[in-house]
Design a protein around this motif. Structure first.
Motif, PDB file in Angstrom:
ATOM      1  N   HIS A   1      12.280  -5.765  -1.146  1.00  0.00           N
ATOM      2  CA  HIS A   1      12.327  -5.855   0.309  1.00  0.00           C
ATOM      3  C   HIS A   1      11.202  -5.024   0.928  1.00  0.00           C
ATOM      4  N   GLY A   2      10.786  -5.394   2.123  1.00  0.00           N
ATOM      5  CA  GLY A   2       9.826  -4.574   2.863  1.00  0.00           C
ATOM      6  C   GLY A   2      10.555  -3.478   3.638  1.00  0.00           C
ATOM      7  N   PRO A   3       9.841  -2.429   4.067  1.00  0.00           N
ATOM      8  CA  PRO A   3       8.458  -2.147   3.727  1.00  0.00           C
ATOM      9  C   PRO A   3       8.321  -1.692   2.273  1.00  0.00           C
ATOM     10  N   GLU A   4       7.291  -2.189   1.609  1.00  0.00           N
ATOM     11  CA  GLU A   4       7.166  -2.010   0.165  1.00  0.00           C
ATOM     12  C   GLU A   4       6.524  -0.688  -0.249  1.00  0.00           C
ATOM     13  N   GLU A   5       5.411  -0.317   0.393  1.00  0.00           N
ATOM     14  CA  GLU A   5       4.688   0.852  -0.095  1.00  0.00           C
ATOM     15  C   GLU A   5       3.883   1.500   1.024  1.00  0.00           C
ATOM     16  N   ARG A   6       3.685   2.797   0.884  1.00  0.00           N
ATOM     17  CA  ARG A   6       2.883   3.544   1.848  1.00  0.00           C
ATOM     18  C   ARG A   6       2.218   4.711   1.133  1.00  0.00           C
ATOM     19  N   LEU A   7       1.183   5.271   1.788  1.00  0.00           N
ATOM     20  CA  LEU A   7       0.395   6.354   1.212  1.00  0.00           C
ATOM     21  C   LEU A   7       0.240   7.467   2.234  1.00  0.00           C
ATOM     22  N   LEU A   8       0.492   8.711   1.802  1.00  0.00           N
ATOM     23  CA  LEU A   8       0.247   9.881   2.647  1.00  0.00           C
ATOM     24  C   LEU A   8      -1.197  10.314   2.419  1.00  0.00           C
ATOM     25  N   PHE A   9      -2.042  10.052   3.428  1.00  0.00           N
ATOM     26  CA  PHE A   9      -3.471  10.278   3.310  1.00  0.00           C
ATOM     27  C   PHE A   9      -3.974  10.967   4.572  1.00  0.00           C
ATOM     28  N   ASN A  10      -4.651  12.101   4.387  1.00  0.00           N
ATOM     29  CA  ASN A  10      -5.155  12.882   5.524  1.00  0.00           C
ATOM     30  C   ASN A  10      -4.049  13.234   6.523  1.00  0.00           C
ATOM     31  N   GLY A  11      -2.879  13.562   5.987  1.00  0.00           N
ATOM     32  CA  GLY A  11      -1.788  14.043   6.829  1.00  0.00           C
ATOM     33  C   GLY A  11      -0.974  12.975   7.511  1.00  0.00           C
ATOM     34  N   HIS A  12      -1.257  11.694   7.234  1.00  0.00           N
ATOM     35  CA  HIS A  12      -0.523  10.611   7.895  1.00  0.00           C
ATOM     36  C   HIS A  12      -0.143   9.549   6.870  1.00  0.00           C
ATOM     37  N   TRP A  13       1.000   8.916   7.107  1.00  0.00           N
ATOM     38  CA  TRP A  13       1.409   7.781   6.281  1.00  0.00           C
ATOM     39  C   TRP A  13       0.650   6.541   6.748  1.00  0.00           C
TER      40      TRP A  13
ATOM     41  N   GLY B   1       6.211 -13.769  -1.021  1.00  0.00           N
ATOM     42  CA  GLY B   1       4.764 -13.768  -0.930  1.00  0.00           C
ATOM     43  C   GLY B   1       4.111 -13.426  -2.253  1.00  0.00           C
ATOM     44  N   ASN B   2       2.809 -13.637  -2.316  1.00  0.00           N
ATOM     45  CA  ASN B   2       2.063 -13.306  -3.537  1.00  0.00           C
ATOM     46  C   ASN B   2       2.159 -11.812  -3.828  1.00  0.00           C
ATOM     47  N   GLY B   3       2.203 -11.504  -5.122  1.00  0.00           N
ATOM     48  CA  GLY B   3       2.256 -10.102  -5.521  1.00  0.00           C
ATOM     49  C   GLY B   3       3.620  -9.463  -5.397  1.00  0.00           C
ATOM     50  N   ALA B   4       4.664 -10.250  -5.246  1.00  0.00           N
ATOM     51  CA  ALA B   4       6.015  -9.693  -5.104  1.00  0.00           C
ATOM     52  C   ALA B   4       6.497  -9.107  -6.427  1.00  0.00           C
ATOM     53  N   TRP B   5       7.455  -8.199  -6.320  1.00  0.00           N
ATOM     54  CA  TRP B   5       8.038  -7.540  -7.479  1.00  0.00           C
ATOM     55  C   TRP B   5       9.545  -7.745  -7.479  1.00  0.00           C
TER      56      TRP B   5
ATOM     57  N   ARG C   1       7.851  11.320   9.650  1.00  0.00           N
ATOM     58  CA  ARG C   1       6.785  11.425  10.641  1.00  0.00           C
ATOM     59  C   ARG C   1       6.717  10.113  11.431  1.00  0.00           C
ATOM     60  N   PRO C   2       6.311  10.159  12.692  1.00  0.00           N
ATOM     61  CA  PRO C   2       6.303   8.945  13.526  1.00  0.00           C
ATOM     62  C   PRO C   2       5.083   8.067  13.228  1.00  0.00           C
ATOM     63  N   SER C   3       5.051   7.479  12.053  1.00  0.00           N
ATOM     64  CA  SER C   3       3.950   6.572  11.715  1.00  0.00           C
ATOM     65  C   SER C   3       4.514   5.434  10.881  1.00  0.00           C
ATOM     66  N   GLN C   4       4.126   5.331   9.620  1.00  0.00           N
ATOM     67  CA  GLN C   4       4.635   4.281   8.744  1.00  0.00           C
ATOM     68  C   GLN C   4       6.057   4.620   8.287  1.00  0.00           C
ATOM     69  N   PRO C   5       7.014   3.667   8.380  1.00  0.00           N
ATOM     70  CA  PRO C   5       8.401   3.978   8.005  1.00  0.00           C
ATOM     71  C   PRO C   5       8.567   4.197   6.507  1.00  0.00           C
ATOM     72  N   LEU C   6       9.675   4.825   6.145  1.00  0.00           N
ATOM     73  CA  LEU C   6      10.021   5.028   4.740  1.00  0.00           C
ATOM     74  C   LEU C   6       9.969   3.697   4.010  1.00  0.00           C
ATOM     75  N   SER C   7       9.323   3.686   2.850  1.00  0.00           N
ATOM     76  CA  SER C   7       9.151   2.472   2.067  1.00  0.00           C
ATOM     77  C   SER C   7       9.855   2.610   0.725  1.00  0.00           C
ATOM     78  N   TRP C   8       9.821   1.537  -0.051  1.00  0.00           N
ATOM     79  CA  TRP C   8      10.398   1.594  -1.396  1.00  0.00           C
ATOM     80  C   TRP C   8       9.610   2.574  -2.259  1.00  0.00           C
ATOM     81  N   ASP C   9       8.287   2.438  -2.274  1.00  0.00           N
ATOM     82  CA  ASP C   9       7.418   3.309  -3.060  1.00  0.00           C
ATOM     83  C   ASP C   9       6.546   4.108  -2.097  1.00  0.00           C
TER      84      ASP C   9
ATOM     85  N   GLY D   1       4.216  10.043  -6.630  1.00  0.00           N
ATOM     86  CA  GLY D   1       5.032   9.679  -5.480  1.00  0.00           C
ATOM     87  C   GLY D   1       6.495   9.524  -5.840  1.00  0.00           C
ATOM     88  N   PHE D   2       7.232   8.816  -4.978  1.00  0.00           N
ATOM     89  CA  PHE D   2       8.672   8.675  -5.188  1.00  0.00           C
ATOM     90  C   PHE D   2       9.147   7.312  -4.722  1.00  0.00           C
ATOM     91  N   VAL D   3      10.188   6.839  -5.393  1.00  0.00           N
ATOM     92  CA  VAL D   3      10.812   5.551  -5.101  1.00  0.00           C
ATOM     93  C   VAL D   3      12.185   5.817  -4.499  1.00  0.00           C
TER      94      VAL D   3
END
Length: 536
Positions: free
Chosen positions: A153-165, A279-283, A389-397, A407-409
Motif C-alpha cells: 500500500h502507499g505511501p511506499e517509501e521516503r528518505l530523510l535528506f537534509n533534515g526533511h522527508w 503499478g509497475n515496480g510493485a512489491w 515532521r510536517p512533510s512526507q507522511p510515514l511510509s512503509w519503508d 532505515g525502518f519498516v
C-alpha cells in the motif's frame, strides 16, 4: 551535515532539551531481547564437540535438510509431484532468513520483508503464488491479478535528506540539476538493459539467474565492481552513488565498491514484474515480512518436520545417512535419518562442514565458500506512533541518508483497519557494511545489549529525536552473523558453485548461495529444481 541540520530542527527550545534528558533516561531503562539464531549450533559444529550416541534411526524416502525458502519450496514441489514420504529437518531456525516474530498480535520480520512481483521468467515463483491464492487470476500472463491485501500500500517509501522527508529513496530535494540529469540517465540505461538480450538470445538480467545470458560481453560486468562501472560510464553524482551504495547494502549487505557490477545492475534490471491491479515496480509484503509466505508454503506442502541440525551427511549403499543433533539447555541429543535422497538446503559454508568429502563434488571450501554479510534486525514495539515532521507522511519503508543503517519498516502498514492501530512495530535494519564481515561478526559477538540498541536505534533517533524513546515499550534484536552470501567480483565464475548446481545424485544441493546472493526467487528456484530431481 544531516546530524547537524536535525539538531537545529530538534533543539530549538528548553522543552525539547528537557525531553532529550528524559529520552536519555528512557533508553537507559530499555534492555533489548537479543537473539542469535544458529549461533550455538554453528559454534558446536565449528568446535567439533563430542556428541552422544544416536537415540533413534528414522527412515524416509526424501530428507530435506533445512527449512528456509529453498527447503520449503522443495517440499511444496514434491507434494505437487505426488511425493509425500518426505521429512524436513528444520536446521537451527525454522524458515531461516524468512523467519519472523510477534509482540502479541503484532507480527514483525526478523529477516526478509518483501517480494518483488515476479517477472515472466520466474515461472516457479508464479506457480507458488498461484497455488497459495496470492495470484488470483492469469498466473502466467504478462500482468497477473494479485490479492490486493498483499500488494504494498502507499505511501511506499521516503528518505530523510537534509533534515526533511522526501518521497522516494533517491535524493531530489535541493539536488543540483546536473545530478538529477545523471539520475535520469542511469534509470534510462536500466530500462534499456531490462530488454537487452545477449548473443545467445537470452535476456541479460533475469530471475532465476541461471537463465540470464552467458554472452561474454555481459559476463565481463562480473569482473568489476558497481562503483567501477559507474565511474567508467561517467556517473559522478554523489547522490546517485549514495543511492546505489544503499541499494547494494540493502539487497546484498555489502557496499557498492565490493559488489560485482553484474550483481549491482541485476538488482534493477531483473525486477520488472507487472500486475493487472498494481503499478509497475510493485512489491508484495506482509506485516510479518516473508514469515507468513513461508508458513503458507509449508502448509501447502504438508511436510513432516523435525527439530534438529545436521552434523554430517554421507552417501550409503542404499542412499544417504544424516546424523542430526538438537540442543536443549545446551545439552545435545542425536538421531540418524536414512533416506533414498537428501536435499541439502543449507548455506554452502555449512554444507562444506556437513557433507562428507564435499570436494568430491567439485567444491573446494578453501576457494569456493563466499564471503557472508552479517545483519541486524531490531523490532521496536511502540506504545504509540511518534509525531511526524510536517512533510512526507510515514511510509512503509523509511530511510535516513546515512550508513550503516538501512532505515525502518512499519510492520502495521499493511493492516487493513478503519483507523491506525494504537500500537505498532518499527523494524530497523542494519547491514554492518562499514567494516569487514569477520570484524563485524566479532563485534556482534562481543557487543553489550546497550551497544546493539544504540546502533539499531540510530536511524530512528535521527528521524524522531528524543521523543522516540518515550514511544518504545519493548525491543527485540535478531543478529545474523552469516545472513547472506555477498556477490563480489567474479562470483558468477565460481567453479565450486557451478559444480554444486549441476549435481544429480543421492545428495542434491538447494540454496540461494548457489546463485551467489540471498533472494527468495533464487532460493525457490534451487528448491524447485532439487525436488524435480529427487522425485526421479
Amino acid at each position: 551535515m544531516l546530524r547537524r541540520s536535525f539538531l537545529v530542527w530538534a533543539g530549538a527550545s528548553g522543552v525539547v532539551a528537557a525531553g532529550s534528558v528524559a529520552g536519555f533516561h528512557r533508553w537507559q531503562e530499555i534492555t533489548p531481547a537479543v537473539h542469535y539464531p544458529g549461533r550455538d549450533e554453528g559454534h558446536f559444529l565449528r568446535d567439533r564437540r563430542a556428541l552422544p550416541p544416536p537415540s533413534e534411526v528414522i527412515h524416509t524416502d526424501i530428507a530435506i535438510l533445512g527449512s528456509g525458502v529453498a527447503g520449503l519450496t522443495a517440499a511444496w514441489k514434491l507434494k505437487k509431484i505426488g511425493k509425500t514420504e518426505v521429512l524436513m529437518i528444520d536446521g537451527p531456525q525454522p524458515h531461516g532468513n524468512a523467519a519472523g516474530g510477534a509482540f502479541g498480535e503484532l507480527e514483525y520480520p526478523t529477516g526478509a520483508h518483501y517480494l518483488p512481483l515476479p517477472s515472466p521468467e520466474s515461472v516457479h515463483v508464479r506457480e507458488i503464488l498461484a497455488d497459495l491464492g496470492i495470484i488470483q487470476k492469469d498466473a502466467m500472463a504478462e500482468k497477473p491479478y494479485y490479492d490486493e491485501r498483499f500488494i504494498l500500500h502507499g505511501p511506499e517509501e521516503r528518505l530523510l535528506f537534509n533534515g526533511h522527508w522526501q518521497d522516494g529513496f533517491i535524493p531530489t530535494d535541493g539536488v543540483a540539476q546536473w545530478e538529477r540529469d545523471e539520475h535520469k540517465r542511469f534509470f534510462a540505461e536500466v530500462t534499456r538493459l531490462r530488454q537487452t538480450h545477449g548473443a545467445d538470445g537470452r535476456r541479460v538480467f533475469v530471475f532465476p539467474t541461471v537463465l540470464s545470458s552467458e554472452d561474454p560481453q555481459w559476463q565481463a560486468l562480473d569482473r568489476i565492481t558497481l562503483r567501477q562501472w559507474l565511474e567508467q560510464n561517467g556517473y559522478k553524482s554523489p547522490t546517485l552513488h549514495w543511492y546505489l551504495n544503499y541499494c547494494c547494502r540493502d539487497d546484498y549487505g555489502t557496499r557498492y565498491d565490493q559488489v560485482s557490477a553484474w550483481a549491482g545492475l541485476h538488482y534493477y534490471c531483473s525486477r520488472w514484474g507487472q500486475a493487472a491491479n498494481a503499478g509497475n515496480g510493485a512489491w508484495l509484503t506482509w506485516p510479518g515480512g516473508l514469515q507468513p509466505l513461508a508458513s503458507s508454503i509449508e502448509r501447502a506442502a504438508g511436510v513432516q518436520r523435525k527439530a534438529g541440525t545436521v552434523v554430517s551427511l554421507k552417501t550409503t549403499a542404499d542412499g544417504v545417512e544424516a546424523l542430526c543433533f538438537k540442543l536443549e539447555n545446551s545439552k545435545p541429543s542425536t538421531y540418524i535419518v536414512r533416506a533414498r535422497k537428501a536435499i541439502c538446503a543449507m548455506p554452502t559454508h555449512v554444507a562444506a562442514r556437513v557433507v562428507d568429502n564435499i570436494a568430491a563434488y567439485g567444491f573446494d571450501p578453501a576457494k569456493h565458500v563466499p564471503d557472508y554479510a552479517p545483519w541486524m534486525v531490531a523490532n521496536f514495539l511502540l506504545k504509540r506512533f511518534p509525531d511526524e515532521r510536517p512533510s512526507q507522511p510515514l511510509s512503509w519503508d523509511n530511510v535516513v541518508y546515512s550508513e550503516p543503517g538501512l532505515g525502518f519498516v512499519v510492520s502495521t502498514h499493511q493492516d487493513i483497519r478503519v483507523g491506525p492501530p494504537e500500537k505498532t512495530v518499527f523494524s530497523a535494519y542494519v547491514a554492518l557494511s562499514d567494516r569487514k564481515p569477520a570484524a563485524a561478526r566479532r563485534w556482534l559477538e562481543a557487543a553489550r545489549p546497550e551497544e546493539l540498541l544504540a546502533l539499531a536505534s540510530a536511524d530512528l533517533k535521527e528521524a524522531y529525536g528524543s521523543q522516540f524513546a518515550s514511544c518504545v515499550e519493548r525491543v527485540d534484536i535478531t543478529l545474523r552473523g552469516h545472513a547472506m552470501a555477498s556477490p563480489g567480483p567474479n562470483f558468477r565464475s565460481n567453479a565450486g558453485m557451478k559444480a554444486l548446481r549441476e549435481v544429480d545424485g543421492p545428495i542434491l544441493f538447494a540454496h540461494a548461495d548457489l546463485s551467489g546472493f540471498s533472494v527468495f526467487e533464487e532460493a525457490a528456484w534451487w528448491g524447485y529444481r532439487a525436488a524435480t530431481l529427487a522425485a526421479k
